[in-house]
Write a protein that holds these residues in place. Structure first.
Motif, mmCIF file in Angstrom:
data_model
loop_
_atom_site.group_PDB
_atom_site.id
_atom_site.type_symbol
_atom_site.label_atom_id
_atom_site.label_comp_id
_atom_site.label_asym_id
_atom_site.label_seq_id
_atom_site.Cartn_x
_atom_site.Cartn_y
_atom_site.Cartn_z
ATOM 1 N N GLY A 1 80.861 54.522 91.370
ATOM 2 C CA GLY A 1 81.069 56.159 91.306
ATOM 3 C C GLY A 1 80.645 57.105 92.540
ATOM 4 O O GLY A 1 80.632 56.675 93.441
ATOM 5 N N ASP A 2 79.459 57.981 93.023
ATOM 6 C CA ASP A 2 79.188 58.626 93.761
ATOM 7 C C ASP A 2 78.539 57.159 94.586
ATOM 8 O O ASP A 2 77.837 57.870 96.130
ATOM 9 N N ASN B 1 89.703 69.349 78.838
ATOM 10 C CA ASN B 1 88.206 69.279 78.948
ATOM 11 C C ASN B 1 87.144 69.028 78.158
ATOM 12 O O ASN B 1 86.155 68.581 78.923
ATOM 13 N N SER C 1 88.986 61.071 91.186
ATOM 14 C CA SER C 1 88.397 61.643 90.147
ATOM 15 C C SER C 1 87.809 59.697 89.614
ATOM 16 O O SER C 1 87.127 59.297 89.163
ATOM 17 N N GLN D 1 83.668 59.484 80.629
ATOM 18 C CA GLN D 1 83.990 58.741 81.812
ATOM 19 C C GLN D 1 85.176 59.341 82.397
ATOM 20 O O GLN D 1 85.237 59.101 83.480
ATOM 21 N N SER D 2 86.007 60.395 81.853
ATOM 22 C CA SER D 2 87.432 60.354 82.832
ATOM 23 C C SER D 2 87.916 61.860 81.770
ATOM 24 O O SER D 2 88.818 62.125 82.213
ATOM 25 N N THR D 3 86.321 62.709 81.526
ATOM 26 C CA THR D 3 87.441 63.901 82.253
ATOM 27 C C THR D 3 87.981 64.566 82.658
ATOM 28 O O THR D 3 88.989 65.279 83.290
ATOM 29 N N LEU D 4 87.716 64.065 84.518
ATOM 30 C CA LEU D 4 88.579 64.269 85.132
ATOM 31 C C LEU D 4 89.950 64.040 85.702
ATOM 32 O O LEU D 4 90.646 64.769 85.345
ATOM 33 N N PHE E 1 85.538 58.281 91.089
ATOM 34 C CA PHE E 1 84.015 58.686 91.000
ATOM 35 C C PHE E 1 83.378 58.806 89.578
ATOM 36 O O PHE E 1 82.419 58.436 89.577
ATOM 37 N N GLN E 2 84.495 58.590 88.619
ATOM 38 C CA GLN E 2 83.780 58.246 87.405
ATOM 39 C C GLN E 2 83.625 57.108 86.764
ATOM 40 O O GLN E 2 83.303 56.987 85.949
ATOM 41 N N TRP E 3 84.848 56.100 87.399
ATOM 42 C CA TRP E 3 84.370 54.835 87.108
ATOM 43 C C TRP E 3 83.497 53.858 87.547
ATOM 44 O O TRP E 3 83.141 53.133 88.439
ATOM 45 N N GLY E 4 82.298 54.398 87.324
ATOM 46 C CA GLY E 4 80.905 53.980 88.052
ATOM 47 C C GLY E 4 80.641 52.467 88.024
ATOM 48 O O GLY E 4 80.490 51.820 89.352
#
Lengths: 620, 258
Positions: free
Chosen positions: A440-441, A254, A429, A263-266, A432-435
């Motif tokens: 994303g959110d 992590n 994820s 952008q891809s930690t999760l 969520f992260q690939w905005g």
């Protein structure tokens, strides 16, 4: 070089809390075979109790004393949970225990909110360890170094406890064969309670020990639980050294992830999990799950028959009634019923694999949200007409299910559940992260139906047709040869294989079908709301579906529909209350303990008792 | 005449343990053959290899002249081997008839069919099979509430569903009362005679074995030490030594059966 070392040290420090929580969960699972979803809540309680104690107790002794006391306090809370909630359901199927612990999550969330309020709290810094040390020119907090030094001792302590003490021998014996340990005169109930105390205390310690780094907030229960599950599954359920290795692996990963691929930690974590499970299905140090260990518990399901003419007329009458609602009902009623129907279809698709197939999926929302996102992405980027995008929603979800199913179907029981959850988190994820692509959110917005469906009433009829149509098709499949084959694989996989049934193939097909129908529900959903957010893919959406299937009755065919209709209507007024989670949680726990047959199952038993419904000993 | 089942040099090691070592035998058409031996002799391993649950370390298995070594259980079933288990494996959530219908659905390769109602499919065929084992009256009872002896008979009906040429029965009478044992084996013997099916079974009850088996094989420590008629096996000194502890216990019983 210096930066690398500093990052590595940060990762190792982060592993401390993760390892504590994961080892507790692993210990509890190993002995009691319960997957304690409330473990994240215990971690959260550890943090809050720790902060309060640190405020009272002075100095360095007070700080470390507060951490230990927080552990003990949470351990005692764990004992209360074990005695009140879990003891009555040890002999019930896994799903019951999962749902019970989920009820505990809700209760703890609201109790924490009541006691400590909704504000995020900052943890105090450790006395005497407030500054940083320069290592190869990079600043490393002293507290991190302290954590790195402490963790191996905790591992050693646990290892000593498990391998060298009498209690440890009993715990290990119970992990291998609970019944035998009981037969040899060990009081199982207290052994279980003791293990639950220890496991909960470890979670509490984990929550308190990370205070100087993280603090306490009301979202930490869910944020840690996904990570802890990854750790436990990668390390091997029930293995404490495995939990340690995996905690270090995931934490370090992590930290480097944040630094190099922010952008891809999760995603990274779940990819690692998928790879590990592909090579070692039972985790790095886990032992192979024996078939049948988690087989059918409790009374077997009843034989099924398609509804008779009374049932059919009732359903027809209900459909006719619903078709008339736009004539006299308000727009609000129609919107509410649209929501209910979509949820009913989603729940039925889960019921199909869960109840008929015996495959407990913890990540079914991935297909619901997946279908919705397929449609939304097509509309957003390719201006696809609504009709086509809608048709591609179940198809896309089905294809996703083929892929995810290929991995998951190879496992069974708890491992299957964990893997489905991991994959749903992986997709979540990603979204969520690939905005840039998925928003994303912020989600994807203005996904509206075509003109002919744009009115509420028009869409109401559309949902009525698609939703009820989908439910009836699934119900029919349950009665078809394929549905029977699926039940056969659930009842006795060995007999099924010995009579020419390819068990895995049947299960894979069922998983795909369930995914496609969940995607259909997702397609209905996105065009009714006009938007889609990552929440619809999240664990809590998966849990919503599990809970309604459970409330309706797992061992029934109609449980999903009835439970979803009940829940969605109840939610409407329940959410207006301030502490609705507390009430819902208590209701869920009560249902698990008092009426495990669910609404449909309990009604049927009541009917049998007073003589309205025939006893189903004989079918004709 | 080609044997129904031909086993050649079947061998299985578990690590250093030689569970089954170079076992060879034939099962002739219409034959009722017993495989006996003390606990741990390798009977179950042998059986599991024949049915595909365990892959042999060496050797081969032929069914009606075709190799079936190493095939998964469902493939071996498709080629005409029926099986009953020591611990019954029926579908608890279905009725008695549906259990048989399920096997028939598989036999007719309709497993992925989603259109018809399953409870109507092959009902007549299932009833005919249940009639053969004397379970027709109980056809619509839930399988979960059957008595143990009835479950065994149901399993037999399921095993007959795809018209097998060979029936493998793992301790068919284990856990049954003495009278039920004789009745079940008599039923089995009648059925296989009528349909020309061969049977290979393992059994601990010597009454059952000597009363019904045409030929008896004795397995000891993974090796086949005898293969012949009841009289031959009984008089085999090697068998008497390992199995009967040197006595001639069964000579007396023979007269009572005759």
């Amino acid at each position: 070089m210096g930066l690398l070392v500093a990052q590595l040290l940060t990762g190792l420090a982060n592993a401390a809390a993760l390892f504590l929580v994961a080892s507790g969960l692993s210990l509890i699972f190993g002995v009691t075979r319960i997957v304690n979803f409330a473990h994240g809540s215990l971690y959260m309680l550890g943090a809050y109790v720790g902060i309060t104690l640190m405020g009272v107790l002075p100095g360095a002794v007070g700080f470390w004393g507060a951490i230990v006391l927080a552990g003990v306090a949470v351990g005692l809370i764990g004992v209360v949970i074990e005695i009140c909630v879990l003891r009555p359901v040890y002999r019930a199927p896994e799903l019951f225990q999962l749902v019970a612990t989920f009820g505990v999550i809700l209760v703890i969330q609201d109790l924490t909110l009541m006691i400590w309020g909704g504000e995020d709290m900052l943890g105090p810094r450790a006395p005497g360890l407030k500054s940083v040390v320069r290592i190869l020119g990079e600043p490393v907090p002293q507290y991190d170094l302290a954590l790195i030094a402490i963790t191996p001792f905790i591992l050693l302590g646990l290892w000593w406890l498990i391998t060298k003490t009498r209690v440890g021998i009993l715990v290990r014996a119970a992990t291998q064969d609970r019944e035998m340990v009981g037969a040899l005169g060990v009081n199982q109930s207290w052994l279980f309670t003791g293990v639950f105390f220890l496991g909960s205390a470890l979670a509490g310690l984990g929550g308190a020990i990370q205070l100087p780094k993280g603090g306490a907030d009301l979202l930490m229960d869910f944020s840690i639980i996904a990570e802890v599950f990854v750790v436990v599954v990668v390390g091997g359920m029930g293995s404490i050294p495995g939990a340690f290795i995996a905690a270090v692996l995931i934490s370090v990963l992590n930290v480097f992830g944040v630094a190099y691929v922010p952008q891809s930690t999760l995603v990274l974590m779940y990819v690692v999990m998928a790879i590990v499970l592909m090579i070692r299905p039972w985790g790095l140090l886990g032992r192979e799950e024996k078939a049948g260990e988690h087989g059918q518990i409790g009374e077997p399901q009843r034989p099924i028959r398609p509804a008779g003419w009374i049932g059919r007329s009732l359903v027809l009458a209900l459909i006719a009634f619903m078709a008339l609602i736009p004539v006299f009902g308000s727009t609000f009623t129609q919107v509410l019923i649209i929501d209910i129907l979509i949820f009913c279809l989603f729940a039925t698709s889960l019921q199909f694999i869960l109840s008929t197939g015996g495959l407990v999926s913890f990540g079914h929302a991935v297909f619901f949200g997946g279908g919705a996102y397929v449609a939304a992405l097509l509309v957003t980027y390719f201006n696809t007409p609504m009709e086509l995008a809608f048709a591609l929603a179940p198809l896309g979800a089905g294809v996703l299910a083929i892929g995810i199913g290929w991995f998951c179907i190879r496992l069974s029981g708890v491992y299957f559940a964990m893997l489905t959850m991991a994959f749903s988190q992986l997709v979540w994820s990603l979204v969520f992260q690939w905005g840039e692509v998925t928003g994303g959110d912020d989600g994807l917005v203005s996904i509206w139906p075509s003109k002919w469906l744009s009115g509420t009433t028009a869409y109401y009829y559309f949902t009525l047709a698609m939703g009820i149509g989908g439910i009836l098709v699934l119900r029919h499949i349950m009665h078809s040869p394929f549905g029977y084959a699926l039940r056969a694989t659930r009842d006795s996989a060995r007999q099924a294989e010995a009579t020419g049934i390819n068990v895995k193939q049947i299960q894979w097909m069922a998983f795909t079908l369930a995914g496609a129908f969940a995607g259909l529900a997702g397609g209905l959903f996105v065009f009714s709301k006009g938007s889609i957010f990552p929440d619809e893919l999240s664990i809590s959406t998966s849990f919503d579906a599990l809970i309604v299937v459970f409330l309706g009755g797992v061992k029934t065919l109609a449980g999903g529909v009835v439970g979803a209709a009940f829940m969605e209507s109840a939610k409407d007024w329940l959410t207006r209350l301030e502490y609705w989670r507390l009430i819902l949680g208590l209701v869920i726990i009560a249902v698990v303990i008092v009426a495990p047959d669910g609404i449909v199952g309990s009604l049927r038993k009541l009917g049998e008792r007073i003589g309205i419904v025939r006893e189903e000993e004989s079918m004709r | 005449m080609t044997p129904v089942l031909r086993v050649e040099n079947l061998t299985r090691y578990f690590g250093g343990l030689r569970a089954v070592h170079e076992v060879s035998f034939d099962v002739a058409p219409g034959e009722l053959k017993a495989l006996i031996g003390p606990n741990g002799a390798g009977k179950s391993t042998c059986f599991n290899m024949l049915m595909g649950q365990i892959t042999p370390s060496a050797g081969k298995v032929e069914l009606n002249g075709e190799p079936i070594t190493g095939l998964p259980p469902r493939e071996i079933w498709r080629r005409g081997v029926g099986r009953t288990f020591q611990i019954t494996g029926t579908y608890q959530s279905m009725t008695v008839a549906e259990n048989v219908q399920m096997a028939l659905i598989s036999h007719h390769r309709r497993l992925f069919s989603m259109l018809p109602y399953a409870y109507r499919l092959y009902r007549e065929e299932a009833m005919a099979l249940l009639d053969v084992v004397g379970m027709a009256q109980q056809a619509d009872r839930a399988c979960a509430i059957l008595a143990y002896g009835d479950l065994k008979r149901l399993e037999l009906a399921i095993a007959l569903a795809h018209k097998p040429t060979l029936l493998l029965m793992d301790e068919p009478t284990a856990g049954m009362a003495p009278r039920e044992r004789i009745a079940l084996m008599q039923l089995t013997a009648d059925i296989v005679k009528e349909r020309g099916i061969s049977v290979l079974f393992t059994e601990h009850d010597m009454d059952v074995v000597f009363a019904h088996a045409h030929h008896i094989m004795v397995l000891n420590r993974g090796e086949l030490i005898a293969d012949g008629t009841a009289a031959e096996v009984r008089s085999n000194p090697h068998v008497q030594e390992v199995y009967l502890g040197g006595g001639t216990l069964y000579a007396a019983e023979e007269t009572s059966h005759a």
